[in-house]
Structures are given as C-alpha cells and as structure tokens.
Scaffold this active site. Structure first.
Site, short mmCIF file in Angstrom:
data_model
loop_
_atom_site.label_atom_id
_atom_site.label_comp_id
_atom_site.label_asym_id
_atom_site.label_seq_id
_atom_site.Cartn_x
_atom_site.Cartn_y
_atom_site.Cartn_z
N SER A 1 0.84 -1.20 0.00
CA SER A 1 0.00 0.00 0.00
C SER A 1 0.87 1.24 0.00
CB SER A 1 -0.88 0.01 1.26
OG SER A 1 -1.51 1.27 1.40
N TYR B 1 -1.41 -1.28 10.46
CA TYR B 1 -1.60 -1.58 9.03
C TYR B 1 -0.43 -1.04 8.22
CZ TYR B 1 -3.83 -1.27 4.38
OH TYR B 1 -4.13 -1.37 3.04
#
Ligand SMILES: NC(=O)c1ccc[n+]([C@@H]2O[C@H](COP(=O)([O-])OP(=O)(O)OC[C@H]3O[C@@H](n4cnc5c(N)ncnc54)[C@H](OP(=O)(O)O)[C@@H]3O)[C@@H](O)[C@H]2O)c1
Length: 252
Positions: free
Chosen positions: A150, A164
């Site tokens: 990401s 995350y």
C-alpha cells in the site's frame, strides 16, 4: 476446462481475499484469461457475490490463525495435483485495516498490542507462510508471487492505522528479500502498492485526498487487477523485486 489425459492444463493462481474489492476484480480478470483461480478467505463462497472460479475452487481459511493456514496449504497442494502440482501465481491480497470507532486512524501510542499482532499475522506472516508452503509448486511452474502492499507503507496517512501501515512496509521489505531468495528457483516476487482505490476499505473524507492526487480520481479495482495480471504474465518475465505504484501519481 482444457484437459489432457485427465489433467487440468490451465494456468493456476491462488488468490487470498477474493470475496470483494481488489480481490474480486482480480478473480474476474484471471478467469477471463482462462486461468483456474483458487480463492481463499474466511467466508464461504458467497452466492450474493459469485465469482467465476466457483465454489469448488474456494477454500475457507482464517489467515489470522497460523494453524488454519497450515491446513489450507495442505488443501491447496492437494487441489493443485489436478494441475500437475504446478502453481503459476500466488497473490497475497487479503489484509485487515482496523480503525477506531468512527473510522479514525489507530495511532502508534494507543493501538493495543493484540491488534498489532493480528494485523501482522494476516497482512505479513500469512503471505510468507503461503509462499513457503507452496514453494515447490511455484518452482515447478516457474511461477510468480505478488504481494499487495500500500502507499501507506511509505508515508503517514490520515486514516490508515499504524499497525496496518507498518505491516505493509514490512511486506514491501519482505518482497525484496523474497525476490532474492526465490529468484534462483525461477520464481519472481513483486509487489503492488495501491493508493486510493474505490473499495469498502476507504474512510469518509477520502474525497479530500482525491483533490491532491494528480489524476484527481479514485482508482478502479479493475485497474489494480490489470497490473496484478501483468506481474503474473510473461509480459513481466524480467521484473523481480519491484513494487509498482498504482495511485494516479499520489506518491510524487
Ligand atoms: N482499497 C484500497 O484503497 C487499498 C489501498 C491500498 C492497499 N490496499 C490493499 O489491497 C488489498 C485488498 O484491499 P480491498 O480494499 O480490496 O480489501 P477488502 O475489500 O477489505 O477485502 C479484504 C479481503 O480479505 C479477506 N480477508 C480479510 N481478513 C481475512 C482473514 N483473516 N483470513 C482470510 N481472508 C481475509 C476478506 O474476505 P473475508 O471477509 O471473507 O475473509 C476480503 O476478501 C489489501 O491488501 C489492502 O491492504 C487497498
């Protein structure tokens, strides 16, 4: 199905997190190209959101549970026997991104350690466990691994939690390490790093971020699936250890 003497000769992909979002678009893309797609996620095959792979190629697994991953690997290897124990692609797409109530970012001061561990188990340990468990099948096919990282692995993001973000940074580093370790066996390992893609993972307020993206729009799940497909195809035969941005220029 194309079959020779009882063998399924289609190229085969194992894809985690296929039930919605980017994974769902990916299963459609590969199916359209004639691949056999073995999907893995927590839920049963959903008749509300049927994907072309079909229920017979779906494996229910909780990637938060290391023991369950072990069972899933055995089951995948058993199912791959129909393809001559060859695996052309493993796409580690499933991930979790816990938020505090209201969708706010979980920061590094307050994130409970058990949440941090769960996030790392699903987002980071599951990919390497699957890749190691399916190494022989990937080697036989000269296959390709794609880890879905990401943009938040390389910068602080207003909504993405710290657990995350750090799990995705770790997964990007792991991609580099795996490319070095798996490469001599003929297995390529790459990553894709999406930015703001139009899925359920997005938080309210994303519109503000979109105003700063050079292309001024969200990405589509099909646009991500196209890049995953490219990295699993012969078109990228000399691409190894790369992390491709799919973010409309958000990283510049
Ligand atoms: N959407 C974005 O804008 C964006 C941006 C950057 C990166 N990404 C990355 O892209 C990937 C896909 O994102 P998405 O937005 O499409 O995700 P999503 O809609 O939240 O879907 C996540 C998928 O992972 C599966 N999953 C979650 N926890 C699991 C577990 N413990 N065991 C097995 N499967 C599990 C879910 O299926 P079940 O619920 O059935 O288990 C679901 O299919 C993720 O790696 C995400 O971090 C997305």
């Amino acid at each position: 199905m194309s079959e020779t003497e009882g063998q399924d000769t289609r190229r085969t992909i194992v894809l985690t997190g296929a039930s919605r979002g980017i994974g769902h678009a990916t299963v459609k893309r590969f199916s359209r190209e004639g691949w056999r797609v073995i999907t893995c996620s927590r839920q049963d095959f959903s008749t509300d959101c049927p994907w072309p792979a079909g229920p017979e190629d779906h494996i229910r697994v909780d990637l938060a549970d290391p023991e369950d991953i072990g069972f899933a690997i055995s089951e995948i290897r058993r199912r791959l026997e129909a393809n001559g124990s060859r695996l052309d692609a493993l796409v580690n797409n499933a991930a979790i991104s816990p938020k505090v109530n209201g969708g706010d970012r979980m920061d590094s001061i307050h994130t409970p350690m058990h949440v941090w561990r769960d996030v790392f188990q699903v987002n980071f340990f599951a990919p390497i466990m699957l890749a190691r468990g399916l190494y022989a099948e990937l080697q036989t096919a000269g296959g390709s691994v794609v880890n879905v990282t990401s943009i938040v692995g390389s910068r602080v993001h207003p909504f993405a939690g710290t657990a995350y973000a750090t799990s995705k940074a770790a997964l990007a580093s792991l991609t580099r390490e795996m490319a070095a370790d798996f490469g001599p066996a003929g297995i390529r390992v790459n990553a894709i790093a999406p930015g703001e893609i139009d899925t359920a993972i997005l938080s309210p307020g994303t519109e503000k971020i979109v105003e700063t993206i050079p292309l001024r729009r969200l990405g589509k799940t099909a646009e991500v699936a196209d890049v995953i497909y490219f990295l699993c195809s012969g078109q990228s035969a000399y691409v190894n250890g790369a992390e491709l941005h799919i973010n409309g220029g958000q990283h510049v």
